[in-house]
Design an enzyme around this catalytic site. Structure first.
Site, PDB file in Angstrom:
ATOM      1  CE  LYS A  67      -2.353  -1.422   3.712  1.00  0.00           C
ATOM      2  NZ  LYS A  67      -1.734  -2.749   3.897  1.00  0.00           N
ATOM      3  CB  THR A  68       3.708   2.320   2.185  1.00  0.00           C
ATOM      4  OG1 THR A  68       2.908   2.090   3.340  1.00  0.00           O
ATOM      5  CG2 THR A  68       4.551   3.556   2.384  1.00  0.00           C
ATOM      6  CG  ASP A 112       0.105   3.454   6.829  1.00  0.00           C
ATOM      7  OD1 ASP A 112      -0.760   2.737   6.302  1.00  0.00           O
ATOM      8  OD2 ASP A 112       1.182   3.004   7.270  1.00  0.00           O
ATOM      9  CB  THR A 161      -4.948  -3.353   8.070  1.00  0.00           C
ATOM     10  OG1 THR A 161      -5.259  -2.564   9.221  1.00  0.00           O
ATOM     11  CG2 THR A 161      -3.481  -3.209   7.726  1.00  0.00           C
ATOM     12  NE  ARG A 220       6.246  -4.011   5.545  1.00  0.00           N
ATOM     13  CZ  ARG A 220       5.152  -3.481   6.096  1.00  0.00           C
ATOM     14  NH1 ARG A 220       4.620  -4.038   7.173  1.00  0.00           N
ATOM     15  NH2 ARG A 220       4.590  -2.424   5.571  1.00  0.00           N
TER      16      ARG A 220
END
Ligand code: ADE
Length: 346
Positions: A67-68, A112, A161, A220
Protein backbone atom coordinates in the site's frame (compact mmCIF):
# COMPACT_ATOMS: atom_id res chain seq x y z
CA UNK A 1 11.65 17.48 -4.99
CA UNK A 2 10.82 14.94 -2.35
CA UNK A 3 9.30 15.98 0.91
CA UNK A 4 9.10 12.42 2.07
CA UNK A 5 11.44 12.51 5.09
CA UNK A 6 9.73 15.53 6.62
CA UNK A 7 6.52 13.97 7.82
CA UNK A 8 7.29 10.32 7.44
CA UNK A 9 6.07 8.20 10.32
CA UNK A 10 8.33 5.33 9.36
CA UNK A 11 11.79 4.62 10.67
CA UNK A 12 14.27 5.88 8.09
CA UNK A 13 17.23 3.90 9.29
CA UNK A 14 18.50 0.34 9.43
CA UNK A 15 16.42 -2.50 8.10
CA UNK A 16 13.40 -0.40 7.14
CA UNK A 17 15.46 1.81 4.87
CA UNK A 18 16.99 -1.23 3.15
CA UNK A 19 13.49 -2.61 2.62
CA UNK A 20 12.42 0.80 1.32
CA UNK A 21 15.24 0.74 -1.20
CA UNK A 22 14.03 -2.60 -2.53
CA UNK A 23 10.65 -1.10 -3.40
CA UNK A 24 9.70 -0.67 -7.04
CA UNK A 25 9.54 2.97 -8.08
CA UNK A 26 7.30 2.65 -11.12
CA UNK A 27 4.27 0.60 -12.16
CA UNK A 28 6.35 -1.15 -14.82
CA UNK A 29 8.73 -2.46 -12.11
CA UNK A 30 5.84 -3.56 -9.89
CA UNK A 31 5.34 -7.33 -9.65
CA UNK A 32 1.90 -8.81 -8.90
CA UNK A 33 -1.49 -7.19 -8.06
CA UNK A 34 -2.27 -7.19 -11.78
CA UNK A 35 -5.77 -5.73 -11.65
CA UNK A 36 -4.77 -3.03 -9.12
CA UNK A 37 -1.81 -2.02 -11.28
CA UNK A 38 -3.97 -1.99 -14.42
CA UNK A 39 -6.65 0.19 -12.79
CA UNK A 40 -4.02 2.58 -11.47
CA UNK A 41 -2.23 2.77 -14.76
CA UNK A 42 -5.41 3.78 -16.61
CA UNK A 43 -6.40 6.34 -13.95
CA UNK A 44 -2.90 7.88 -13.97
CA UNK A 45 -2.67 8.05 -17.77
CA UNK A 46 -6.14 9.59 -18.03
CA UNK A 47 -5.47 12.20 -15.31
CA UNK A 48 -2.15 13.11 -16.92
CA UNK A 49 -3.76 13.46 -20.34
CA UNK A 50 -6.35 15.82 -18.86
CA UNK A 51 -3.65 17.70 -16.97
CA UNK A 52 -5.53 17.10 -13.71
CA UNK A 53 -4.49 15.69 -10.35
CA UNK A 54 -5.36 12.05 -9.76
CA UNK A 55 -8.58 11.24 -7.89
CA UNK A 56 -8.32 10.21 -4.24
CA UNK A 57 -7.39 6.54 -3.89
CA UNK A 58 -7.99 4.07 -1.08
CA UNK A 59 -5.86 0.94 -0.69
CA UNK A 60 -6.99 -1.83 1.62
CA UNK A 61 -5.43 -5.16 2.56
CA UNK A 62 -3.14 -6.85 5.09
CA UNK A 63 0.19 -5.24 6.09
CA UNK A 64 3.24 -5.62 3.86
CA UNK A 65 1.42 -6.06 0.53
CA UNK A 66 2.46 -2.74 -1.03
CA UNK A 67 0.00 0.00 0.00
CA UNK A 68 2.77 2.45 0.96
CA UNK A 69 4.89 1.41 -2.02
CA UNK A 70 2.02 2.12 -4.41
CA UNK A 71 1.44 5.56 -2.86
CA UNK A 72 5.09 6.42 -3.63
CA UNK A 73 4.77 4.92 -7.12
CA UNK A 74 1.69 7.10 -7.76
CA UNK A 75 3.58 10.27 -6.79
CA UNK A 76 6.49 9.21 -9.02
CA UNK A 77 4.22 8.38 -11.99
CA UNK A 78 2.38 11.71 -11.59
CA UNK A 79 5.81 13.42 -11.50
CA UNK A 80 4.86 14.92 -8.18
CA UNK A 81 5.96 14.55 -4.56
CA UNK A 82 4.50 12.82 -1.54
CA UNK A 83 3.83 13.88 2.02
CA UNK A 84 3.30 10.97 4.40
CA UNK A 85 1.26 10.85 7.55
CA UNK A 86 -0.94 8.42 9.47
CA UNK A 87 -4.35 8.32 11.11
CA UNK A 88 -3.09 8.01 14.71
CA UNK A 89 -0.50 10.80 14.29
CA UNK A 90 -3.15 13.32 13.20
CA UNK A 91 -4.51 13.83 16.68
CA UNK A 92 -6.01 17.30 16.28
CA UNK A 93 -7.80 19.04 13.41
CA UNK A 94 -5.00 21.63 13.42
CA UNK A 95 -2.45 18.90 12.56
CA UNK A 96 -4.39 18.02 9.42
CA UNK A 97 -5.17 21.63 8.49
CA UNK A 98 -1.46 22.47 8.76
CA UNK A 99 -0.56 19.70 6.32
CA UNK A 100 -3.42 20.40 3.90
CA UNK A 101 -2.72 24.13 3.62
CA UNK A 102 0.92 23.40 2.77
CA UNK A 103 0.14 20.94 -0.04
CA UNK A 104 0.91 22.03 -3.58
CA UNK A 105 -1.24 21.28 -6.61
CA UNK A 106 -0.94 17.64 -7.67
CA UNK A 107 0.90 16.56 -4.52
CA UNK A 108 0.03 13.26 -2.88
CA UNK A 109 -0.90 13.14 0.79
CA UNK A 110 -0.51 9.56 2.00
CA UNK A 111 -2.49 8.74 5.14
CA UNK A 112 -1.58 5.32 6.51
CA UNK A 113 -3.99 3.54 8.89
CA UNK A 114 -6.67 5.99 7.79
CA UNK A 115 -9.28 4.00 9.75
CA UNK A 116 -7.60 5.31 12.93
CA UNK A 117 -8.15 8.98 12.09
CA UNK A 118 -10.01 10.61 14.99
CA UNK A 119 -13.62 11.42 14.02
CA UNK A 120 -13.24 15.19 14.53
CA UNK A 121 -10.22 15.24 12.24
CA UNK A 122 -11.97 13.06 9.69
CA UNK A 123 -14.80 15.58 9.42
CA UNK A 124 -12.32 18.23 8.24
CA UNK A 125 -11.23 15.90 5.51
CA UNK A 126 -14.68 15.66 3.84
CA UNK A 127 -14.86 19.19 2.33
CA UNK A 128 -11.11 19.13 1.74
CA UNK A 129 -11.42 15.99 -0.40
CA UNK A 130 -14.62 17.03 -2.15
CA UNK A 131 -14.29 20.79 -2.71
CA UNK A 132 -10.62 21.48 -1.78
CA UNK A 133 -11.84 23.81 0.95
CA UNK A 134 -11.84 23.72 4.71
CA UNK A 135 -13.76 25.72 7.26
CA UNK A 136 -11.43 26.18 10.18
CA UNK A 137 -12.87 27.36 13.51
CA UNK A 138 -10.73 29.98 15.26
CA UNK A 139 -11.08 30.69 18.98
CA UNK A 140 -13.66 28.01 19.78
CA UNK A 141 -16.24 29.16 22.31
CA UNK A 142 -18.66 32.10 22.38
CA UNK A 143 -16.42 34.21 20.11
CA UNK A 144 -15.75 31.49 17.59
CA UNK A 145 -14.97 32.62 14.06
CA UNK A 146 -14.87 30.42 11.02
CA UNK A 147 -12.34 30.98 8.27
CA UNK A 148 -12.77 29.31 4.91
CA UNK A 149 -9.44 28.21 3.44
CA UNK A 150 -9.00 27.23 -0.20
CA UNK A 151 -6.61 24.39 -0.86
CA UNK A 152 -4.55 23.38 -3.87
CA UNK A 153 -5.97 20.39 -5.80
CA UNK A 154 -4.16 17.47 -4.24
CA UNK A 155 -4.61 13.69 -4.13
CA UNK A 156 -5.20 11.73 -0.94
CA UNK A 157 -3.96 8.16 -0.93
CA UNK A 158 -5.41 6.37 2.08
CA UNK A 159 -4.28 2.97 3.31
CA UNK A 160 -6.10 0.67 5.67
CA UNK A 161 -5.84 -2.88 6.91
CA UNK A 162 -9.53 -2.68 7.86
CA UNK A 163 -11.70 -1.25 5.12
CA UNK A 164 -14.73 -2.31 7.18
CA UNK A 165 -13.91 0.22 9.91
CA UNK A 166 -14.02 3.22 7.55
CA UNK A 167 -17.10 5.39 7.87
CA UNK A 168 -19.41 5.57 4.85
CA UNK A 169 -18.82 9.30 4.20
CA UNK A 170 -15.04 8.83 4.12
CA UNK A 171 -15.19 5.75 1.90
CA UNK A 172 -17.51 7.57 -0.53
CA UNK A 173 -14.98 10.35 -1.10
CA UNK A 174 -12.41 8.08 -2.72
CA UNK A 175 -12.68 7.85 -6.52
CA UNK A 176 -10.96 4.46 -6.54
CA UNK A 177 -10.96 1.80 -3.87
CA UNK A 178 -8.42 -0.95 -4.52
CA UNK A 179 -7.94 -4.11 -2.49
CA UNK A 180 -4.51 -5.79 -2.31
CA UNK A 181 -4.56 -9.58 -2.00
CA UNK A 182 -1.79 -11.98 -0.97
CA UNK A 183 0.83 -12.65 -3.68
CA UNK A 184 1.28 -16.01 -5.37
CA UNK A 185 4.48 -18.01 -4.80
CA UNK A 186 5.49 -17.32 -8.44
CA UNK A 187 5.14 -13.56 -7.91
CA UNK A 188 7.16 -13.77 -4.69
CA UNK A 189 9.88 -15.77 -6.48
CA UNK A 190 10.18 -12.87 -8.95
CA UNK A 191 10.28 -10.33 -6.11
CA UNK A 192 12.96 -12.29 -4.18
CA UNK A 193 15.05 -12.68 -7.35
CA UNK A 194 14.75 -8.96 -8.11
CA UNK A 195 15.64 -7.99 -4.51
CA UNK A 196 18.66 -10.34 -4.43
CA UNK A 197 19.84 -8.66 -7.64
CA UNK A 198 19.49 -5.22 -6.05
CA UNK A 199 21.38 -6.43 -2.95
CA UNK A 200 24.08 -7.85 -5.22
CA UNK A 201 23.87 -11.43 -3.94
CA UNK A 202 23.51 -14.46 -6.22
CA UNK A 203 20.60 -16.75 -5.30
CA UNK A 204 19.66 -20.12 -6.80
CA UNK A 205 16.13 -20.59 -8.22
CA UNK A 206 15.46 -23.28 -5.57
CA UNK A 207 16.52 -20.91 -2.78
CA UNK A 208 14.29 -18.11 -4.17
CA UNK A 209 11.41 -20.53 -4.21
CA UNK A 210 12.09 -21.71 -0.64
CA UNK A 211 12.01 -18.09 0.57
CA UNK A 212 8.88 -17.32 -1.47
CA UNK A 213 7.06 -20.35 -0.07
CA UNK A 214 7.66 -19.22 3.51
CA UNK A 215 6.83 -15.54 2.96
CA UNK A 216 3.09 -15.73 3.78
CA UNK A 217 2.11 -14.20 0.44
CA UNK A 218 3.78 -10.94 1.55
CA UNK A 219 6.64 -9.10 -0.21
CA UNK A 220 7.78 -7.35 2.97
CA UNK A 221 8.22 -10.73 4.68
CA UNK A 222 9.94 -12.16 1.58
CA UNK A 223 12.48 -9.32 1.64
CA UNK A 224 13.04 -9.70 5.41
CA UNK A 225 13.61 -13.44 5.05
CA UNK A 226 15.97 -12.80 2.14
CA UNK A 227 18.09 -10.57 4.37
CA UNK A 228 18.23 -13.16 7.18
CA UNK A 229 19.18 -15.83 4.63
CA UNK A 230 21.84 -13.53 3.16
CA UNK A 231 23.41 -13.18 6.64
CA UNK A 232 23.64 -16.97 6.91
CA UNK A 233 25.20 -17.34 3.46
CA UNK A 234 27.73 -14.62 4.26
CA UNK A 235 28.79 -16.16 7.58
CA UNK A 236 29.05 -19.60 5.94
CA UNK A 237 31.38 -17.95 3.36
CA UNK A 238 29.12 -19.01 0.49
CA UNK A 239 29.39 -17.38 -2.92
CA UNK A 240 25.62 -17.04 -3.04
CA UNK A 241 22.43 -18.31 -1.43
CA UNK A 242 21.64 -21.98 -2.06
CA UNK A 243 18.52 -23.85 -1.00
CA UNK A 244 20.11 -25.61 2.01
CA UNK A 245 21.37 -22.34 3.46
CA UNK A 246 18.00 -20.65 2.89
CA UNK A 247 16.07 -23.47 4.56
CA UNK A 248 18.51 -23.66 7.49
CA UNK A 249 18.32 -19.89 8.09
CA UNK A 250 14.54 -19.85 8.04
CA UNK A 251 14.32 -22.92 10.30
CA UNK A 252 16.62 -21.23 12.81
CA UNK A 253 14.38 -18.15 12.71
CA UNK A 254 11.37 -20.33 13.53
CA UNK A 255 9.66 -19.86 10.16
CA UNK A 256 8.28 -23.23 9.07
CA UNK A 257 7.58 -24.68 5.58
CA UNK A 258 4.13 -23.07 5.49
CA UNK A 259 5.56 -19.67 6.51
CA UNK A 260 4.10 -19.81 10.02
CA UNK A 261 6.13 -18.24 12.82
CA UNK A 262 6.01 -18.92 16.54
CA UNK A 263 3.06 -16.54 17.15
CA UNK A 264 1.01 -18.20 14.38
CA UNK A 265 1.70 -21.62 15.84
CA UNK A 266 0.94 -20.54 19.42
CA UNK A 267 -2.30 -18.95 18.19
CA UNK A 268 -3.46 -22.16 16.46
CA UNK A 269 -2.27 -24.41 19.28
CA UNK A 270 -4.26 -22.43 21.85
CA UNK A 271 -7.46 -22.67 19.80
CA UNK A 272 -6.95 -26.42 19.41
CA UNK A 273 -5.70 -27.35 22.87
CA UNK A 274 -7.41 -24.83 25.15
CA UNK A 275 -10.63 -24.16 23.26
CA UNK A 276 -11.21 -27.61 21.73
CA UNK A 277 -10.64 -26.23 18.22
CA UNK A 278 -13.09 -23.33 18.67
CA UNK A 279 -15.22 -21.40 18.17
CA UNK A 280 -13.48 -18.85 20.37
CA UNK A 281 -13.67 -15.05 20.36
CA UNK A 282 -10.63 -13.00 19.38
CA UNK A 283 -10.64 -11.12 22.68
CA UNK A 284 -10.27 -14.40 24.62
CA UNK A 285 -7.42 -15.42 22.32
CA UNK A 286 -5.70 -12.05 22.73
CA UNK A 287 -5.92 -12.36 26.52
CA UNK A 288 -4.61 -15.94 26.53
CA UNK A 289 -1.74 -15.08 24.19
CA UNK A 290 -1.00 -11.78 25.92
CA UNK A 291 -1.07 -10.04 22.51
CA UNK A 292 -2.95 -7.01 21.19
CA UNK A 293 -6.28 -7.94 19.62
CA UNK A 294 -5.45 -5.64 16.66
CA UNK A 295 -2.23 -7.59 16.00
CA UNK A 296 -4.19 -10.82 15.80
CA UNK A 297 -6.84 -9.32 13.50
CA UNK A 298 -4.47 -7.36 11.22
CA UNK A 299 -1.29 -9.44 11.17
CA UNK A 300 -1.90 -13.03 12.27
CA UNK A 301 -5.37 -13.99 11.09
CA UNK A 302 -5.56 -12.86 7.45
CA UNK A 303 -2.88 -15.29 6.27
CA UNK A 304 -4.11 -18.17 8.46
CA UNK A 305 -7.58 -17.68 6.93
CA UNK A 306 -6.25 -17.42 3.37
CA UNK A 307 -4.02 -20.49 3.81
CA UNK A 308 -6.84 -22.64 5.23
CA UNK A 309 -5.59 -22.97 8.82
CA UNK A 310 -8.46 -20.97 10.31
CA UNK A 311 -12.17 -20.40 9.81
CA UNK A 312 -14.06 -17.40 11.08
CA UNK A 313 -17.68 -18.01 12.04
CA UNK A 314 -20.29 -15.78 13.64
CA UNK A 315 -19.49 -17.51 16.96
CA UNK A 316 -15.73 -17.09 16.77
CA UNK A 317 -12.53 -18.54 15.33
CA UNK A 318 -12.13 -22.27 14.60
CA UNK A 319 -8.95 -24.17 13.74
CA UNK A 320 -9.22 -26.40 10.66
CA UNK A 321 -8.14 -30.05 10.28
CA UNK A 322 -5.24 -28.68 8.22
CA UNK A 323 -4.03 -26.71 11.27
CA UNK A 324 -4.05 -29.89 13.39
CA UNK A 325 -2.14 -31.83 10.75
CA UNK A 326 0.39 -29.02 10.35
CA UNK A 327 1.09 -28.89 14.10
CA UNK A 328 1.16 -32.70 14.36
CA UNK A 329 -1.84 -32.71 16.71
CA UNK A 330 -4.65 -35.28 16.67
CA UNK A 331 -7.65 -34.39 14.51
CA UNK A 332 -10.44 -32.60 16.35
CA UNK A 333 -13.68 -34.47 16.89
CA UNK A 334 -16.29 -33.43 14.33
CA UNK A 335 -18.27 -30.73 16.09
CA UNK A 336 -21.97 -31.23 16.49
CA UNK A 337 -23.27 -27.76 15.75
CA UNK A 338 -26.55 -28.56 17.47
CA UNK A 339 -24.99 -29.81 20.68
CA UNK A 340 -26.66 -28.04 23.66
CA UNK A 341 -24.40 -25.35 25.13
CA UNK A 342 -22.46 -24.66 21.92
CA UNK A 343 -24.97 -22.04 20.93
CA UNK A 344 -25.86 -23.72 17.65
CA UNK A 345 -29.17 -25.28 18.64
CA UNK A 346 -32.70 -23.93 18.85
N1 ADE B 1 9.40 -5.28 -3.59
C1 ADE B 1 8.42 -5.28 -2.69
N2 ADE B 1 7.24 -5.42 -3.30
C2 ADE B 1 7.46 -5.52 -4.61
C3 ADE B 1 6.64 -5.67 -5.76
N3 ADE B 1 5.32 -5.81 -5.67
N4 ADE B 1 7.24 -5.70 -6.97
C4 ADE B 1 8.57 -5.60 -7.06
N5 ADE B 1 9.38 -5.47 -6.02
C5 ADE B 1 8.84 -5.42 -4.80
Amino acid sequence: MSRQPLLSSQAQNGEESVLTNLRPRSLSEYIGQRSVVENLSIAIRAARERGEPLEHILFSGPPGLGKTTLAHVIAEEMESSIVTSSGPSLERAADLVGILTNLKAGEVLFIDEIHRLPRVVEEYLYPAMEDFQIDFVLDPGPHARTVRLSLARFTIVGATTRAGLLTGPLRDRFGLSLHLAFYSVEELVSIVTRSAGLLGIPISPAASEAVAMRARGTPRIANRLLKRVRDFAQIARKEGIDEDTAVEAMDVHGVDEAGLDSLDRRYLRIIIEQYSGGPVGVSALAATLNEEQDTLIDVVEPFLLAAGFLNRTSRGRCATPRACRHLGLPALPVQDLFEPGRGGGG
